[in-house]
Scaffold this motif. Structure first.
Motif, PDB file in Angstrom:
ATOM      1  N   LEU A  53       0.825  -1.059   0.117  1.00  0.00           N
ATOM      2  CA  LEU A  53       0.018   0.015   0.001  1.00  0.00           C
ATOM      3  C   LEU A  53       0.901   1.334   0.105  1.00  0.00           C
ATOM      4  CD1 LEU A  53      -3.037   1.224   0.434  1.00  0.00           C
ATOM      5  CD2 LEU A  53      -2.252   1.351   2.733  1.00  0.00           C
ATOM      6  N   MET A  54       1.904   1.194   0.740  1.00  0.00           N
ATOM      7  CA  MET A  54       2.741   2.327   0.972  1.00  0.00           C
ATOM      8  C   MET A  54       3.655   2.624  -0.636  1.00  0.00           C
ATOM      9  SD  MET A  54       6.120   1.276   3.418  1.00  0.00           S
ATOM     10  CE  MET A  54       6.881   3.063   3.515  1.00  0.00           C
ATOM     11  N   THR A  55       3.627   1.594  -1.204  1.00  0.00           N
ATOM     12  CA  THR A  55       4.450   1.609  -2.547  1.00  0.00           C
ATOM     13  C   THR A  55       3.250   2.229  -3.636  1.00  0.00           C
ATOM     14  OG1 THR A  55       6.026   0.053  -1.817  1.00  0.00           O
ATOM     15  CG2 THR A  55       6.114   0.753  -4.100  1.00  0.00           C
ATOM     16  N   ILE A  56       2.570   1.182  -3.707  1.00  0.00           N
ATOM     17  CA  ILE A  56       1.365   1.410  -4.905  1.00  0.00           C
ATOM     18  C   ILE A  56       0.048   1.403  -4.243  1.00  0.00           C
ATOM     19  CG2 ILE A  56       2.592   0.859  -7.136  1.00  0.00           C
ATOM     20  CD1 ILE A  56       1.740  -2.096  -6.641  1.00  0.00           C
ATOM     21  N   PRO A  57      -0.469   2.309  -4.024  1.00  0.00           N
ATOM     22  CA  PRO A  57      -0.559   3.724  -4.648  1.00  0.00           C
ATOM     23  C   PRO A  57       0.336   4.611  -3.694  1.00  0.00           C
ATOM     24  CG  PRO A  57      -2.487   3.573  -3.408  1.00  0.00           C
ATOM     25  CD  PRO A  57      -1.638   2.037  -3.294  1.00  0.00           C
ATOM     26  N   GLY A  58       0.748   4.392  -2.353  1.00  0.00           N
ATOM     27  CA  GLY A  58       0.866   5.539  -1.827  1.00  0.00           C
ATOM     28  C   GLY A  58       2.209   6.564  -2.319  1.00  0.00           C
ATOM     29  N   LEU A  59       3.329   5.686  -2.750  1.00  0.00           N
ATOM     30  CA  LEU A  59       4.814   6.339  -2.873  1.00  0.00           C
ATOM     31  C   LEU A  59       4.307   6.914  -4.447  1.00  0.00           C
ATOM     32  CD1 LEU A  59       7.711   7.043  -2.766  1.00  0.00           C
ATOM     33  CD2 LEU A  59       8.333   4.843  -4.032  1.00  0.00           C
ATOM     34  N   ALA A  60       3.766   6.417  -5.383  1.00  0.00           N
ATOM     35  CA  ALA A  60       3.435   6.615  -6.557  1.00  0.00           C
ATOM     36  C   ALA A  60       2.537   7.786  -6.316  1.00  0.00           C
ATOM     37  CB  ALA A  60       2.559   5.633  -7.267  1.00  0.00           C
ATOM     38  N   LEU A  61       1.376   7.884  -5.714  1.00  0.00           N
ATOM     39  CA  LEU A  61       0.876   9.365  -5.721  1.00  0.00           C
ATOM     40  C   LEU A  61       1.463  10.478  -5.108  1.00  0.00           C
ATOM     41  CD1 LEU A  61      -2.715   7.931  -4.573  1.00  0.00           C
ATOM     42  CD2 LEU A  61      -2.076   8.841  -6.830  1.00  0.00           C
ATOM     43  N   PHE A  62       2.362  10.228  -4.003  1.00  0.00           N
ATOM     44  CA  PHE A  62       2.921  11.083  -3.440  1.00  0.00           C
ATOM     45  C   PHE A  62       4.056  11.655  -4.560  1.00  0.00           C
ATOM     46  CE2 PHE A  62       7.054  12.458  -0.874  1.00  0.00           C
ATOM     47  CZ  PHE A  62       6.262  13.258   0.003  1.00  0.00           C
ATOM     48  N   TYR A  63       4.817  10.963  -5.151  1.00  0.00           N
ATOM     49  CA  TYR A  63       5.496  11.543  -6.280  1.00  0.00           C
ATOM     50  C   TYR A  63       4.844  12.224  -7.327  1.00  0.00           C
ATOM     51  CZ  TYR A  63       9.998   9.410  -4.431  1.00  0.00           C
ATOM     52  OH  TYR A  63      11.183   8.971  -3.840  1.00  0.00           O
ATOM     53  N   GLY A  64       3.728  11.524  -7.821  1.00  0.00           N
ATOM     54  CA  GLY A  64       3.153  11.941  -8.793  1.00  0.00           C
ATOM     55  C   GLY A  64       2.406  13.360  -8.711  1.00  0.00           C
ATOM     56  N   ALA A 236       6.684  23.841 -10.287  1.00  0.00           N
ATOM     57  CA  ALA A 236       5.887  23.527  -9.145  1.00  0.00           C
ATOM     58  C   ALA A 236       4.850  22.220  -9.074  1.00  0.00           C
ATOM     59  CB  ALA A 236       4.805  24.750  -8.798  1.00  0.00           C
ATOM     60  N   PRO A 237       4.860  21.692  -7.910  1.00  0.00           N
ATOM     61  CA  PRO A 237       4.016  20.556  -7.996  1.00  0.00           C
ATOM     62  C   PRO A 237       2.481  20.757  -8.594  1.00  0.00           C
ATOM     63  CG  PRO A 237       4.762  20.812  -5.903  1.00  0.00           C
ATOM     64  CD  PRO A 237       5.384  22.016  -6.874  1.00  0.00           C
ATOM     65  N   HIS A 238       2.001  19.744  -9.336  1.00  0.00           N
ATOM     66  CA  HIS A 238       0.775  20.089 -10.154  1.00  0.00           C
ATOM     67  C   HIS A 238      -0.555  19.606  -9.083  1.00  0.00           C
ATOM     68  CE1 HIS A 238       0.088  15.732 -10.877  1.00  0.00           C
ATOM     69  NE2 HIS A 238      -1.151  15.977 -11.139  1.00  0.00           N
ATOM     70  N   SER A 239      -0.249  18.953  -8.076  1.00  0.00           N
ATOM     71  CA  SER A 239      -1.464  18.622  -7.137  1.00  0.00           C
ATOM     72  C   SER A 239      -0.884  17.946  -5.863  1.00  0.00           C
ATOM     73  CB  SER A 239      -2.162  17.464  -7.874  1.00  0.00           C
ATOM     74  OG  SER A 239      -3.241  17.042  -6.996  1.00  0.00           O
ATOM     75  N   LEU A 240      -0.757  19.195  -5.062  1.00  0.00           N
ATOM     76  CA  LEU A 240      -0.535  18.853  -3.567  1.00  0.00           C
ATOM     77  C   LEU A 240      -1.393  18.108  -2.788  1.00  0.00           C
ATOM     78  CD1 LEU A 240       1.152  22.208  -2.315  1.00  0.00           C
ATOM     79  CD2 LEU A 240       2.241  19.943  -3.027  1.00  0.00           C
ATOM     80  N   THR A 241      -2.822  18.185  -3.330  1.00  0.00           N
ATOM     81  CA  THR A 241      -3.849  17.278  -2.810  1.00  0.00           C
ATOM     82  C   THR A 241      -3.348  15.579  -3.131  1.00  0.00           C
ATOM     83  OG1 THR A 241      -5.666  18.767  -3.535  1.00  0.00           O
ATOM     84  CG2 THR A 241      -6.372  16.728  -2.921  1.00  0.00           C
ATOM     85  N   LEU A 242      -3.007  15.282  -4.077  1.00  0.00           N
ATOM     86  CA  LEU A 242      -2.403  13.978  -4.412  1.00  0.00           C
ATOM     87  C   LEU A 242      -1.476  13.584  -3.644  1.00  0.00           C
ATOM     88  CD1 LEU A 242      -3.219  13.532  -8.223  1.00  0.00           C
ATOM     89  CD2 LEU A 242      -4.445  12.535  -6.534  1.00  0.00           C
ATOM     90  N   THR A 243      -0.565  14.567  -3.425  1.00  0.00           N
ATOM     91  CA  THR A 243       0.829  14.502  -2.636  1.00  0.00           C
ATOM     92  C   THR A 243       0.514  14.182  -1.283  1.00  0.00           C
ATOM     93  OG1 THR A 243       2.114  15.606  -4.266  1.00  0.00           O
ATOM     94  CG2 THR A 243       2.642  15.486  -1.731  1.00  0.00           C
ATOM     95  N   PHE A 244      -0.516  14.905  -0.830  1.00  0.00           N
ATOM     96  CA  PHE A 244      -0.988  14.603   0.559  1.00  0.00           C
ATOM     97  C   PHE A 244      -1.810  13.292   0.971  1.00  0.00           C
ATOM     98  CE2 PHE A 244      -4.713  14.953   3.542  1.00  0.00           C
ATOM     99  CZ  PHE A 244      -3.965  15.128   4.692  1.00  0.00           C
ATOM    100  N   VAL A 245      -2.369  12.658  -0.088  1.00  0.00           N
ATOM    101  CA  VAL A 245      -3.058  11.577  -0.023  1.00  0.00           C
ATOM    102  C   VAL A 245      -1.947  10.510   0.047  1.00  0.00           C
ATOM    103  CG1 VAL A 245      -4.481   9.738  -1.354  1.00  0.00           C
ATOM    104  CG2 VAL A 245      -5.178  12.010  -1.178  1.00  0.00           C
ATOM    105  N   GLY A 246      -0.764  10.693  -0.986  1.00  0.00           N
ATOM    106  CA  GLY A 246       0.210   9.885  -0.973  1.00  0.00           C
ATOM    107  C   GLY A 246       1.194   9.774   0.326  1.00  0.00           C
ATOM    108  N   ALA A 247       1.259  10.747   0.760  1.00  0.00           N
ATOM    109  CA  ALA A 247       1.919  10.809   2.179  1.00  0.00           C
ATOM    110  C   ALA A 247       1.144  10.163   3.383  1.00  0.00           C
ATOM    111  CB  ALA A 247       2.019  12.527   2.540  1.00  0.00           C
TER     112      ALA A 247
END
Length: 447
Positions: A53-64, A236-247
């Motif tokens: 879970l922390m890799t896919i999708p967690g890390l993927a969304l954090f980076y994405g 700049a990051p395109h979506s800090l919302t997705l980064t927050f979800v990933g974090a």
């Protein structure tokens, strides 16, 4: 960790049973057989799923979320593909090289091929835990360690995001897993490994995962070069919302990462779990506070980055530090990593796109060395034996230096080889267009 050969299944395969044996021998065999507890097994299966879970999708969304819109899918694809590739290589030969004996001469550095393609592993074979006589199914241990091997090269992706060829990511991952990750994992976590024998403490991967990936990321960022427009254009990051979800997914998954490394559902796992709450909480607050003083405002990206830095730092000490020690470790990591990704990175001018070295490399070094301090029983830690803070810290420094050298030199060579095979970097036109279209023919968003 060594695995015990199973006496009873072997006898059963020969059509023999304990009834045909001498009663005393039967009692000895029963006493020697490891006990597999369903609770321990369940916890380890859950922990394995949490690390996925922390890799896919967690890390993927954090980076994405941190890259620009035109590169969103490329990062998701890279993380997902790296995970998939490593999963296959792990059962082909990775597990065997990391967790079997390599024989005289090389056994301190790398294992052998006795369990290549999972030869000899079945539903009855077991893996030792930290408690004598207590074991878990070997398939469970294999799957758990697979997730560690997979997330480590996936972390590297963030350092050279937005300008590397997809084919280069795949070639480099296969090479790097084989020649960098597996030897470090063997040296640190296998009973015959050099750093294991030296007494280096790494509960869940400060050296194996975080310093390893952080240094490889930095080397990649330097060798591939800066993104087009770096230091001039707004990247700049395109979506800090997705980064927050990933974090958040990273934090939740990290409980499997750290508490699962206890290998048993005991108080040790509970200790690792509470430390995995406290250290990132302290680090997030530390990063946020330092940022607020320096820039006048505290940011969501700041507290999320700080929390990840705290997770990184507590990883090697998760089951060894007391709760108060984990808070101190988190506070130090949050503040130091903030300066690493702002002041140091800006001063040196390298383009580590998503701060892999600043958070994982620096945080891993803080955690690995700090473990020697916070694990001390005199400071509320759970270090064992005749514990000397000075002696253990020195051992931890040796482990850090060996990891830095091995992954640093090895990564340089493997990036060069990858460049010769497929080339490392996309063209400037492809980079401007975005890797989503250039490499994958897709867009993350179609309006």
């Amino acid at each position: 960790m060594k695995f015990r050969p199973l006496l009873l299944p072997a006898l059963g395969a020969l059509g023999l049973g304990l009834a045909t044996l001498d009663p005393a021998l039967a009692q000895d065999a029963a006493a020697a057989a490891p006990t597999v507890n369903k609770g321990d097994t369940t916890w380890m299966l859950v922990s394995t799923i949490l690390v996925i879970l922390m890799t896919i999708p967690g890390l993927a969304l954090f980076y994405g979320g941190l890259v620009r819109t035109k590169n969103m899918l490329s990062v998701l694809m890279q993380v997902f593909s790296v995970f998939s590739l490593v999963a296959i290589l792990w059962v082909f030969y990775g597990y065997s090289l990391a967790f079997t004996s390599g024989g005289e001469g090389i056994g301190a550095v790398i294992g052998g091929f006795s369990k290549a393609f999972l030869a000899g592993v079945n539903t009855d074979s077991t893996a030792d835990t930290f408690t004598k006589g207590v074991a878990i199914p070997e398939f469970t241990f294999i799957a758990f360690q697979l997730t560690f091997a997979a997330i480590t090269p996936a972390l590297i992706v963030g350092a050279f995001a937005e300008r590397i060829k997809f084919s280069a990511v795949m070639v480099f991952t296969g090479l790097w897993l084989t020649f960098v990750y597996l030897p470090i994992a063997h040296m640190v976590w296998f009973s015959e490994g050099y750093l294991f024998g030296l007494g280096a403490l790494d509960f869940a991967g400060g050296t194996v995962v975080h310093i390893n990936s952080g240094v490889a990321g930095l080397v990649g960022a330097l060798m591939i070069g800066k993104r087009v427009g770096y230091g001039r254009d707004l990247l700049a990051p395109h979506s800090l919302t997705l980064t927050f979800v990933g974090a958040c997914l990273l934090w939740v998954g990290w409980f499997g990462f750290n508490a699962g490394s206890n290998l048993e559902a005991t108080g040790g796992a509970a200790l690792a779990l509470i430390n995995t709450i406290l250290a990132p909480a302290a680090a997030g607050l530390a990063w946020m506070t330092v940022e607020a003083f320096g820039k006048g405002k505290a940011s969501l990206l700041g507290i999320a980055s700080g929390a990840v830095a705290g997770l990184v730092a507590i990883t090697p000490a998760a089951g060894l530090s007391g709760p108060m020690g984990s808070i101190v470790l988190g506070l130090v990591a949050g503040a130091v990593c903030y300066f690493a990704v702002t002041g140091v990175k800006n001063a040196l001018g390298y383009d580590d796109a998503l701060d892999v070295f600043g958070i994982h490399g620096v945080g891993g070094i803080i955690g690995a060395i700090g473990t020697g301090i916070v694990a001390a029983p005199s400071l509320g830690g759970y270090g064992v034996g005749e514990y000397s803070i000075g002696g253990q810290v020195w051992t931890q420094i040796i482990a850090v230096v060996i990891t830095l050298a091995w992954t640093g030199i090895g990564s340089v060579v493997l990036y060069k080889i990858t460049d010769l095979i497929v080339g490392l970097r996309v063209t400037q036109d492809q980079e401007r267009e975005g890797l989503d279209l250039a490499d994958h023919g897709e867009r993350a968003y179609n309006y």
